[in-house]
Design an enzyme around this catalytic site. Structure first.
Site, PDB file in Angstrom:
ATOM      1  N   ASP A  18     -15.670 -16.312 -36.726  1.00  0.00           N
ATOM      2  CA  ASP A  18     -14.733 -17.532 -35.983  1.00  0.00           C
ATOM      3  C   ASP A  18     -15.746 -18.760 -35.758  1.00  0.00           C
ATOM      4  O   ASP A  18     -15.885 -19.941 -35.765  1.00  0.00           O
ATOM      5  CB  ASP A  18     -13.959 -17.312 -34.714  1.00  0.00           C
ATOM      6  CG  ASP A  18     -13.225 -16.038 -35.199  1.00  0.00           C
ATOM      7  OD1 ASP A  18     -12.335 -16.071 -36.097  1.00  0.00           O
ATOM      8  OD2 ASP A  18     -13.290 -14.823 -34.585  1.00  0.00           O
ATOM      9  N   HIS A  76      -9.982 -12.122 -31.258  1.00  0.00           N
ATOM     10  CA  HIS A  76     -10.285 -12.305 -32.504  1.00  0.00           C
ATOM     11  C   HIS A  76      -8.862 -12.525 -33.183  1.00  0.00           C
ATOM     12  O   HIS A  76      -8.441 -11.420 -33.778  1.00  0.00           O
ATOM     13  CB  HIS A  76     -11.160 -11.606 -33.221  1.00  0.00           C
ATOM     14  CG  HIS A  76     -11.060 -11.668 -34.479  1.00  0.00           C
ATOM     15  ND1 HIS A  76     -11.450 -12.923 -35.615  1.00  0.00           N
ATOM     16  CD2 HIS A  76     -10.573 -10.910 -35.659  1.00  0.00           C
ATOM     17  CE1 HIS A  76     -11.342 -12.746 -36.683  1.00  0.00           C
ATOM     18  NE2 HIS A  76     -10.392 -11.548 -37.076  1.00  0.00           N
TER      19      HIS A  76
HETATM   20  P1  NAX Z   1     -10.005  -3.360 -47.076  1.00  0.00           P
HETATM   21  O1  NAX Z   1      -8.605  -2.769 -46.945  1.00  0.00           O
HETATM   22  O2  NAX Z   1     -10.523  -3.429 -48.270  1.00  0.00           O
HETATM   23  O3  NAX Z   1     -10.980  -1.805 -46.948  1.00  0.00           O
HETATM   24  C1  NAX Z   1     -10.846  -1.037 -45.684  1.00  0.00           C
HETATM   25  C2  NAX Z   1     -11.088   0.117 -46.162  1.00  0.00           C
HETATM   26  O4  NAX Z   1     -10.969   1.084 -44.693  1.00  0.00           O
HETATM   27  C3  NAX Z   1     -10.508   0.764 -47.101  1.00  0.00           C
HETATM   28  O5  NAX Z   1     -11.240   1.473 -48.091  1.00  0.00           O
HETATM   29  C4  NAX Z   1      -9.905   2.129 -46.311  1.00  0.00           C
HETATM   30  O6  NAX Z   1      -9.600   3.238 -47.225  1.00  0.00           O
HETATM   31  C5  NAX Z   1     -10.698   2.244 -45.013  1.00  0.00           C
HETATM   32  N1  NAX Z   1     -10.201   2.901 -44.057  1.00  0.00           N
HETATM   33  C6  NAX Z   1      -8.939   3.025 -43.395  1.00  0.00           C
HETATM   34  N2  NAX Z   1      -8.692   3.874 -42.534  1.00  0.00           N
HETATM   35  C7  NAX Z   1     -10.056   4.470 -42.050  1.00  0.00           C
HETATM   36  C8  NAX Z   1     -10.480   5.517 -41.480  1.00  0.00           C
HETATM   37  N3  NAX Z   1      -9.739   6.076 -40.582  1.00  0.00           N
HETATM   38  N4  NAX Z   1     -11.797   5.716 -41.597  1.00  0.00           N
HETATM   39  C9  NAX Z   1     -12.427   5.328 -42.406  1.00  0.00           C
HETATM   40  N5  NAX Z   1     -12.144   4.062 -43.244  1.00  0.00           N
HETATM   41  C10 NAX Z   1     -10.817   4.107 -43.412  1.00  0.00           C
HETATM   42  O7  NAX Z   1     -10.235  -4.052 -45.736  1.00  0.00           O
HETATM   43  P2  NAX Z   1     -11.563  -5.032 -45.511  1.00  0.00           P
HETATM   44  O8  NAX Z   1     -11.075  -6.398 -46.277  1.00  0.00           O
HETATM   45  O9  NAX Z   1     -12.815  -4.838 -45.900  1.00  0.00           O
HETATM   46  O10 NAX Z   1     -11.291  -5.437 -43.924  1.00  0.00           O
HETATM   47  C11 NAX Z   1     -11.710  -4.358 -43.125  1.00  0.00           C
HETATM   48  C12 NAX Z   1     -11.102  -4.576 -41.704  1.00  0.00           C
HETATM   49  O11 NAX Z   1     -11.779  -5.988 -41.178  1.00  0.00           O
HETATM   50  C13 NAX Z   1      -9.512  -5.044 -41.476  1.00  0.00           C
HETATM   51  O12 NAX Z   1      -9.062  -4.538 -40.560  1.00  0.00           O
HETATM   52  C14 NAX Z   1      -9.529  -6.608 -41.382  1.00  0.00           C
HETATM   53  O13 NAX Z   1      -8.479  -7.232 -40.784  1.00  0.00           O
HETATM   54  C15 NAX Z   1     -10.772  -6.893 -40.647  1.00  0.00           C
HETATM   55  N6  NAX Z   1     -11.396  -8.168 -40.567  1.00  0.00           N
HETATM   56  C16 NAX Z   1     -12.191  -8.497 -39.400  1.00  0.00           C
HETATM   57  C17 NAX Z   1     -12.514  -9.763 -39.265  1.00  0.00           C
HETATM   58  C18 NAX Z   1     -13.172 -10.282 -37.982  1.00  0.00           C
HETATM   59  O14 NAX Z   1     -13.791 -11.420 -37.873  1.00  0.00           O
HETATM   60  N7  NAX Z   1     -13.231  -9.469 -36.916  1.00  0.00           N
HETATM   61  C19 NAX Z   1     -12.625 -10.810 -40.316  1.00  0.00           C
HETATM   62  C20 NAX Z   1     -12.314 -10.095 -41.771  1.00  0.00           C
HETATM   63  C21 NAX Z   1     -11.540  -8.958 -41.813  1.00  0.00           C
HETATM   64  O15 NAX Z   1      -9.997  -9.579 -41.749  1.00  0.00           O
END
Ligand code: NAX
Length: 328
Positions: free
Chosen positions: A159, A187
């Site tokens: 952000d 966020h």
């Molecule tokens: P993806 O869905 O591509 O990847 C997430 C991965 O996490 C998947 O491979 C899944 O198998 C794995 N996973 C789920 N539960 C798990 C657990 N208990 N232990 C280990 N692995 C687990 O998502 P991606 O685009 O990489 O985003 C990841 C996270 O970042 C999401 O929650 C998203 O909302 C968040 N974000 C946060 C941002 C921020 O500024 N704080 C910005 C970007 C993003 O939106």
């Protein structure tokens, strides 16, 4: 040679990690003389995809990449780690209420916090990216009672970078001219990107950008809704920019903040600016390279205060909801 620094990344087969891991392994985070050991954590169904990611990491022949461990076992994954970067989370699906999302993630981040406290290195620090990242970092922190609260961070840097870029574009200057950009609160779409204290070439943004309606209106909503705009355009959520912001965030924790500037990070509130103690809250931060503090003395007018009240109330509501869910 330096001893490898050990870094756990959860959600390691996901799209943010697909960018993040390669930058960590290349030395972009800890420097070009610091070897890195990666401990990649995924849920069982994603371990096969994770193997593919590890094959690609091997195929880069990164000189600094000392080892790769892949696991779905938290005890193994966090064993001896100096940093735990928590990216994996349950994404919000159509029809899912915020309470559902909080509940599912509460059950992910609690056990992870406990495992980090039990198995991490004595200096372990935790950086949460997975959403809702403020509340997830609070859950992990609360489950890791043995660790000092100031080791728990979450990400508002994307952000901050978005706000910086918007201000630079509007003023027609390079992003390097923009400093002191704070992101207050959650966020989420309630965050307050602070133009009042931000500076362009050392001057207050409000003196450089004459269009104050834009600052109070479109600037704020553009930053608040940028994630949705990316999904709309790309058909997938921000990944490379999120990974880049994660690198920037952790670097800014372990490196002294440049004079006259601040970095935006979610940290535990100790009551600064009247924010309720214990919330994981987005503040302007300065680091000396080992410890950090909230920057004091930012001017907040009634407009800023009203925006910060909204995002604070959202975080308080999230905390109440998650307490109720985890108590059941
Ligand atoms: P993806 O869905 O591509 O990847 C997430 C991965 O996490 C998947 O491979 C899944 O198998 C794995 N996973 C789920 N539960 C798990 C657990 N208990 N232990 C280990 N692995 C687990 O998502 P991606 O685009 O990489 O985003 C990841 C996270 O970042 C999401 O929650 C998203 O909302 C968040 N974000 C946060 C941002 C921020 O500024 N704080 C910005 C970007 C993003 O939106």
């Amino acid at each position: 040679a330096n001893k490898p620094i050990s870094v756990a990344v959860t959600g390691a087969a996901g799209q943010i990690s697909y960018s993040l891991l390669f930058r960590i392994a290349s030395g972009a985070l800890f420097g070009l003389d610091q070897p890195v050991s990666l401990r990649l954590i995924e849920v069982d169904p994603a371990l096969r995809a994770l193997e593919g990611v590890a094959m690609e990491l091997d195929d880069c022949a990164f000189p600094l990449l000392d080892s790769i461990e892949m696991t779905s076992d938290l005890k193994v994954g966090f064993d001896g780690v100096n940093w735990a970067i928590l990216v994996g989370a349950m994404p919000r699906k159509a029809g899912m209420e915020r309470g559902d999302l909080l509940g599912i993630n509460g059950k992910i981040f609690g056990p992870q916090g406990a495992a980090i406290a039990a198995h991490g290195a004595s200096d372990v620090k935790v950086f949460v990216v997975g959403n809702p990242c403020n509340t997830n970092s609070m859950i992990a922190r609360d489950a890791a009672k043995d660790l000092p609260a100031d080791r728990f961070f979450a990400m508002t840097r994307l952000d901050q970078n978005r706000a910086k870029s918007q201000l630079a574009k509007k003023a027609g200057v390079a992003v390097t001219e923009v400093s002191n950009v704070a992101i207050w609160g959650n966020h989420s779409a309630t965050q307050f990107p602070d133009f009042l204290n931000a500076r362009i070439s050392g001057r207050p943004v409000v003196d450089v950008i004459e269009d104050h309606d834009w600052l109070h209106g479109d600037f704020i909503t553009t930053v608040q809704k940028r994630g949705a705009a990316i999904i709309d355009a790309r058909g997938a959520s921000s990944a490379a920019s999120a990974a880049s912001a994660a690198i920037d965030s952790i670097k800014s924790i372990i490196t002294p903040t440049p004079e006259g500037d601040c970095v935006s990070l979610v940290v535990p509130s100790r009551g600064e600016y009247g924010i309720e103690e214990g919330l994981q809250f987005g503040f302007p931060i300065r680091s000396d390279g080992t410890s950090w503090r909230v920057v004091e003395g930012f001017d907040l007018d009634d407009f800023a205060k009203s925006k910060i009240a909204i995002t604070t109330n959202e975080l308080i509501a999230e905390r109440q909801e998650i307490k109720a869910i985890l108590a059941n």
